[in-house]
Design a protein around this motif. Structure first.
Motif: not given
Ligand code: PLP
Length: 445
Positions: A87, A90-95, A97-100
């Protein structure tokens, strides 16, 4: 002396003989003799994942002992920590701007797959060229670098140590990950003790950003006790979201017996554990030497694990485990190829007797049967789609051509041969047979 605030609170509560007008329903006195200290979140008992009192103090003790940026408890094993790690990725990828997307060594525990499916993460599998078992997946740094460069995953995920005791080169992997802006997440379920070796070999110390340790696997902790660690140098986003990440998947009724066990372990770890370990390792190394001299292949580089491949002296791993069982010795894991045993300073006395027994088994003609090779998987539908599909259980022998829907694994080691969404090939069916898997869950229709 290091404090044990959760144990102290539970003991005092038990001694108070208070009339328990709260959960749990055993009211502190039924059947097992341990219920007196089994609590719920009454006044003063703090709240796991919103910790401000005794749990917080105890977790801080653990965090200092492990030398991490943050250490939190799990009363639901590394399984919970793995879900939380994914999880956070996922947050790190979101930050960013990437798809996880996570690049992962193929020998991941099944929880990694189910968590990735639930969180809608894409996995980019890394395979090993020298794969002698589904349980191990030594990575080629060139493959890792190529994947990091081309796929730009949010994280690399490795299992180290693996079930057979192979330890990955964490410093090299961490360097590569950080060069390409990826996190390094390590399933260190089998390696909590690595922190306390004469030379600290814990993944967080060696450069991992986040990792889980099943305290219960190698430390004197009740089953279910685990740690989720974040490194000091990991992005702040991870540390600020760790509690929530665990809370997202955890029971709201954590076992206080397990929390006390983790709490008590802090004192054990602070109080001469490193010296005990330093005393145990030469005994195990000597045993490994004697067993190798007798003809066993001794695998892995994890100090507290003893993994034997006995086919060279004419025994299958599971046969040898059955032989030890006759001597009232129960191993951790055995399959046709390997037998795995785990030691702590508390069972060091067994080493001499074990070595003696193993070095007196009758040698026979080598067993030539090897595990079937599995070809590269064919992905028919996404992992998520497969896990969330309607499923049916069928005989493994009749599964060729079907799409796997639920991880079909023996536990331990719970490492899937085929991943959900992949087509079950003829060689996978051979592998199921080889490892004694009789039924599989496939996508219906
Ligand atoms: C490599 C590995 N990762 C994760 C897990 C899950 O750990 P736990 O049983 O603490 O939930 C296991 C359990 O066997 C394991 O072997």
């Amino acid at each position: 002396m290091i404090s044990t605030p959760i144990c102290d609170f539970a003991r005092a509560y038990e001694d108070s003989r208070a009339i328990r007008l709260h959960m749990p329903g055993h009211k502190g006195s039924a059947f097992l003799g341990i219920e007196g200290r089994d609590l719920t979140e009454i006044d003063g008992a703090d709240v796991l994942y919103d910790a401000h009192g005794i749990i917080r103090e105890s977790q801080e003790n653990a965090h200092h002992l492990f030398g991490t940026g943050l250490t939190l408890y799990s009363a639901e094993g590394s399984s919970l920590c793995i879900r939380a790690m994914l999880y956070m990725i996922v947050l790190h990828a979101k930050a960013a701007g990437k798809r996880p997307v996570i690049a992962a060594a193929r020998n991941a525990h099944k929880v990694f797959m189910t968590a990735a499916a639930l969180l809608d993460i894409d996995i980019c599998w890394l395979f090993s060229k020298e794969r002698s078992s589904v349980v191990s997946c030594p990575l080629d740094p060139l493959d890792v670098e190529r994947t990091l460069k081309e796929k730009r995953p949010a994280a690399l995920y490795v299992t180290s140590p693996d079930y057979l005791g192979h330890v990955a080169d964490i410093p090299a992997l961490a360097k590569l990950c950080h060069q390409y802006g990826a996190l390094l997440a390590v399933d260190n379920a089998h390696g909590a003790y690595l922190r306390f070796l004469p030379e600290n070999r814990h993944p967080i110390h060696l450069g991992a950003d986040l990792c889980c340790d099943s305290a219960h696997k190698t430390l004197p902790v009740l089953t279910g006790g685990a740690y989720l660690h974040i490194s000091r140098s990991a992005p702040e986003l991870l540390r600020s979201h760790t509690q929530n990440a665990l809370a997202l998947f955890a029971s709201t009724s954590p076992s206080y017996l397990i929390l006390q066990s983790l709490d008590a372990a802090n004192r054990y770890l602070a109080d001469g554990y490193a010296e005990k370990l330093a005393g145990l390792i030469p005994l195990l190394n000597e045993a490994k030497k004697q067993l190798a001299a007798y003809g066993y292949a001794v695998l892995g580089d994890e100090p507290l694990k003893l993994t034997l491949a006995p086919k060279g002296i004419g025994w299958r791993g599971d046969e040898l485990a059955a032989y030890l069982l006759e001597k009232n010795m129960v191993v951790e894991f055995a399959d046709p190829d390997f037998m795995v045993m785990m030691f702590t300073p508390e069972n060091a006395r067994a080493i001499g007797k074990l070595t003696q027994i193993l070095c007196s088994v009758q040698k026979r003609c080598p067993v030539s049967e090897t595990p079937p090779a599995i070809e590269a998987p064919v992905v028919r539908i996404s992992l998520r789609e497969a896990v969330l599909s309607m499923q049916e259980v069928i005989r493994a022998e009749a599964a060729e051509g079907r799409v796997l829907a639920a991880a079909s694994v023996n536990c331990p080691p719970a490492v899937p041969i085929v991943v959900c969404g992949e087509e079950i090939s003829q060689s996978a069916v051979h592998c199921f047979r080889y490892y004694g898997i009789e039924q599989v869950s496939v996508v219906k229709g």
